[in-house]
Write a protein that holds these residues in place. Structure first.
Motif, short mmCIF file in Angstrom:
data_model
loop_
_atom_site.label_atom_id
_atom_site.label_comp_id
_atom_site.label_asym_id
_atom_site.label_seq_id
_atom_site.Cartn_x
_atom_site.Cartn_y
_atom_site.Cartn_z
N LEU A 86 0.84 -1.20 0.00
CA LEU A 86 0.00 0.00 0.00
C LEU A 86 0.87 1.24 0.00
O LEU A 86 1.78 1.38 0.83
CB LEU A 86 -0.90 0.02 1.24
N ARG A 87 0.60 2.15 -0.91
CA ARG A 87 1.23 3.47 -0.93
C ARG A 87 0.11 4.50 -0.86
O ARG A 87 -0.61 4.70 -1.86
CB ARG A 87 2.10 3.65 -2.17
N VAL A 88 -0.02 5.14 0.28
CA VAL A 88 -1.16 6.02 0.53
C VAL A 88 -0.66 7.39 0.95
O VAL A 88 0.23 7.51 1.80
CB VAL A 88 -2.06 5.43 1.64
N LEU A 135 -7.48 11.40 -0.01
CA LEU A 135 -6.57 10.27 0.03
C LEU A 135 -6.24 9.85 -1.40
O LEU A 135 -7.15 9.74 -2.24
CB LEU A 135 -7.19 9.11 0.79
N ASP A 136 -4.97 9.64 -1.69
CA ASP A 136 -4.54 9.09 -2.98
C ASP A 136 -3.71 7.85 -2.71
O ASP A 136 -2.81 7.86 -1.85
CB ASP A 136 -3.72 10.12 -3.76
N GLY A 137 -4.01 6.78 -3.42
CA GLY A 137 -3.32 5.53 -3.14
C GLY A 137 -3.04 4.69 -4.36
O GLY A 137 -3.70 4.79 -5.39
N THR A 138 -2.02 3.85 -4.21
CA THR A 138 -1.73 2.79 -5.17
C THR A 138 -1.56 1.51 -4.36
O THR A 138 -0.73 1.45 -3.46
CB THR A 138 -0.45 3.07 -5.97
N THR A 139 -2.37 0.52 -4.66
CA THR A 139 -2.29 -0.76 -3.96
C THR A 139 -1.90 -1.85 -4.94
O THR A 139 -2.51 -1.98 -6.00
CB THR A 139 -3.64 -1.11 -3.31
N SER A 184 -13.33 -2.51 7.69
CA SER A 184 -12.86 -1.13 7.65
C SER A 184 -11.84 -0.95 6.54
O SER A 184 -11.69 0.15 6.00
CB SER A 184 -12.26 -0.70 8.99
N ALA A 185 -11.13 -2.02 6.18
CA ALA A 185 -10.04 -1.91 5.21
C ALA A 185 -10.50 -1.38 3.87
O ALA A 185 -9.83 -0.56 3.24
CB ALA A 185 -9.36 -3.27 5.03
N ALA A 186 -11.69 -1.82 3.40
CA ALA A 186 -12.16 -1.41 2.08
C ALA A 186 -12.46 0.08 2.01
O ALA A 186 -12.69 0.61 0.93
CB ALA A 186 -13.41 -2.22 1.71
N ALA A 187 -12.43 0.77 3.15
CA ALA A 187 -12.61 2.22 3.15
C ALA A 187 -11.38 2.95 2.64
O ALA A 187 -11.47 4.11 2.24
CB ALA A 187 -12.95 2.70 4.56
N TRP A 188 -10.20 2.26 2.65
CA TRP A 188 -8.99 3.00 2.24
C TRP A 188 -8.08 2.25 1.28
O TRP A 188 -7.13 2.84 0.77
CB TRP A 188 -8.22 3.49 3.46
N PHE A 189 -8.39 0.98 0.99
CA PHE A 189 -7.63 0.31 -0.08
C PHE A 189 -8.43 -0.87 -0.61
O PHE A 189 -9.26 -1.45 0.10
CB PHE A 189 -6.24 -0.13 0.41
N PRO A 190 -8.20 -1.26 -1.89
CA PRO A 190 -8.89 -2.42 -2.45
C PRO A 190 -8.34 -3.70 -1.82
O PRO A 190 -7.13 -3.89 -1.72
CB PRO A 190 -8.56 -2.34 -3.94
N GLU A 194 2.96 -4.47 3.25
CA GLU A 194 3.91 -3.36 3.27
C GLU A 194 3.08 -2.09 3.10
O GLU A 194 2.32 -1.96 2.14
CB GLU A 194 4.92 -3.49 2.13
N ILE A 195 3.22 -1.16 4.06
CA ILE A 195 2.34 0.00 4.10
C ILE A 195 3.19 1.27 4.16
O ILE A 195 3.99 1.45 5.07
CB ILE A 195 1.41 -0.06 5.32
N GLU A 196 3.00 2.12 3.16
CA GLU A 196 3.65 3.44 3.15
C GLU A 196 2.59 4.50 3.34
O GLU A 196 1.62 4.57 2.57
CB GLU A 196 4.38 3.68 1.83
N LEU A 197 2.76 5.35 4.36
CA LEU A 197 1.84 6.45 4.62
C LEU A 197 2.60 7.76 4.46
O LEU A 197 3.57 8.02 5.19
CB LEU A 197 1.26 6.35 6.03
N THR A 198 2.16 8.56 3.51
CA THR A 198 2.78 9.86 3.27
C THR A 198 1.88 10.95 3.83
O THR A 198 0.69 11.03 3.50
CB THR A 198 3.03 10.08 1.77
N VAL A 199 2.47 11.79 4.71
CA VAL A 199 1.68 12.74 5.49
C VAL A 199 2.35 14.11 5.47
O VAL A 199 3.55 14.23 5.20
CB VAL A 199 1.52 12.24 6.95
N PRO A 200 1.60 15.19 5.78
CA PRO A 200 2.16 16.54 5.72
C PRO A 200 3.19 16.80 6.82
O PRO A 200 3.32 16.01 7.77
CB PRO A 200 0.93 17.44 5.92
N PRO A 201 3.89 17.91 6.73
CA PRO A 201 4.87 18.27 7.76
C PRO A 201 4.22 18.34 9.15
O PRO A 201 3.12 18.86 9.31
CB PRO A 201 5.35 19.67 7.32
#
Length: 463
Positions: free
Chosen positions: A56-58, A67-71, A164-170, A182-189
């Protein structure tokens, strides 16, 4: 999840069942398409394949709620597949590939129906990549409480049961199809991105931070955690394994910090009754999202609320959610009808810890409940509570009482040996009530049909 019933997640269940019931008969329950075969939730999950790993790259921006993601889903077909399903709701898909080739994708309510460029043979490994995005709160009902994804200007948290998972990734959203992550979470400063498992690193790019997590033991999808916010993050170690806790900055320094700090002590006690700790990381997270009303056993990093310790220390809560690391997370239920295997066992472990920590004895906990002839505990059979009652007190407390009654029947040595065997034999897998009954009969040398029928499958107070 602790004893309180999660009403908001029952709303999730109701909403999903309503929308999924609109599926045409040709899709409902068809092997290889929608539904994994759960008797309570027949449209949950999907058949025809087995997921090995999710990547997951979110990226999430609290300022916009987007939210923008690539699973990437690595799976193996269990039958020939001309098409297959993933569960996903509330987000827009922009691109899908299967083994690097563009695939057709159609949305059917909460189902993402994928048709690969070429059929997939039974037994073949295949890789699906889905690019998607949107505002997770934008469900058809326009209410974040309907999807297990809670967002605000302070951040977001995705957590909930049974889905709950289907709310943020397929995802193949059922505990029967456990996988590595493997989970990558990209967040603001200034924000943290907290998830399950091992923290593999954190990088900065144009002020944004990417937190990289890895789950190295198979995990049921509803246990996947995403929390974006401003947290007090503490990294430590216990028995050579990392321990990471995160507490929302909004929560005052004090009781939550002190209770979470006892995680290793409680986990070590639980090892004496359930066997070695099953994962390679310890931890916990305290969120300050008011719509998250109850604790949750997210794998390696249970979720507690800002209210969990508002009234003072309560290590019973800690013991309950940590016990789930064995009972529910490592040994996962086969269907949602078996939920007492999660909650009854965690409740009993909580009673054992409280007795160990100077609180009431397990026998006192049992006697207090058994003495109430008019209790609602006797109105719902915990072994088959029905889908509307999977979080009932009976599942938790009568489930725990069932274990104590069994312990008194077979003796301590046999009973606790049985718990160790249970967690060892089914580690990283799934199990059913029938599996536990069979183990109890083998371990005790007794036929226990009548015992379990009274305690798990009938109404009325067992004699």
């Amino acid at each position: 999840m602790r004893n309180a019933r999660m009403m908001w997640m029952m709303v999730v269940t109701s909403s999903l069942l309503t929308s999924c019931s609109l599926l045409p008969p040709s899709l409902t329950g068809q092997v290889g398409l929608a539904g994994i075969g759960d008797p309570y939730f027949p449209t949950y999950g999907n058949s025809g394949y087995d997921v090995e790993r999710y990547q997951l790259r979110v990226k999430f921006d609290p300022a916009t709620g987007r939210l923008d993601g690539t699973t990437t889903v690595r799976a193996k077909a269990t039958q020939p597949l001309d098409q297959f399903h993933l569960d996903l709701y509330g987000l827009t898909v922009s691109d899908v590939t299967v083994d690097g080739r563009t695939a057709k994708a159609a949305r059917d309510h909460d189902e993402l129906v994928i048709t690969p460029a070429a059929p997939i043979a039974s037994g073949a490994a295949f890789t699906t990549e889905v690019v998607y995005g949107g505002r997770p709160a934008d469900t058809p009902d326009g209410d974040a409480e309907n999807n297990g994804f809670f967002t605000s200007r302070r951040g977001a948290v995705a957590v909930g049961e049974p889905q709950s998972a289907a709310a943020w990734f397929p995802v193949n959203d059922h505990p029967r199809d456990k996988a590595l992550y493997e989970i990558e979470l990209t967040v603001p400063p200034g924000y943290s991105g907290i998830s399950n498992g091992l923290l593999r690193g954190r990088t900065e790019n144009a002020g944004w931070s990417t937190w990289r997590w890895e789950v190295t033991s198979p995990m049921a999808s509803y246990l996947a955690l995403m929390a974006v916010g401003k947290f007090r993050v503490v990294q430590g170690e216990h028995k050579g394994k990392p321990m990471i806790t995160a507490i929302a900055e909004k929560v005052p320094v004090g009781e939550a910090d002190r209770n979470l700090a006892r995680t290793p002590e409680v986990a070590d006690f639980l090892e004496t009754i359930a066997g070695p700790y099953p994962f390679d990381a310890y931890g916990g997270i305290v969120v300050a999202e008011r719509r998250v009303e109850d604790e949750m056993e997210s794998q390696t990093r249970p979720v507690y609320t800002a209210e969990t310790w508002a009234d003072g220390p309560d290590t019973g809560i800690l013991a309950h959610e940590l016990a789930h690391q064995w009972f529910g997370d490592s040994v996962s239920l086969d269907t949602w009808r078996d939920i007492w295997l999660n909650e009854g066992f965690a409740t009993y472990a909580e009673w054992l810890w409280l007795e160990h920590d100077g609180g009431p004895s397990v026998q006192q906990q049992y006697d207090k409940r058994y003495a109430d002839r008019d209790s609602d505990l006797w109105k719902i059979p915990p072994g088959d509570p029905g889908r509307e009652e999977i979080f009932s007190d009976s599942v938790y407390e009568r489930g725990g009482m069932t274990l104590h009654a069994l312990r008194r029947l077979v003796g301590d040595e046999t009973f606790f040996g049985m718990l160790h065997t249970w967690t060892e034999q089914h580690k990283d897998g799934n199990a059913s009530t029938a599996d536990f009954v069979a183990l109890a009969e083998r371990a005790s040398g007794r036929q226990l049909d009548g015992f379990f029928d009274q305690w798990l499958y009938t109404t009325g107070r067992p004699s």
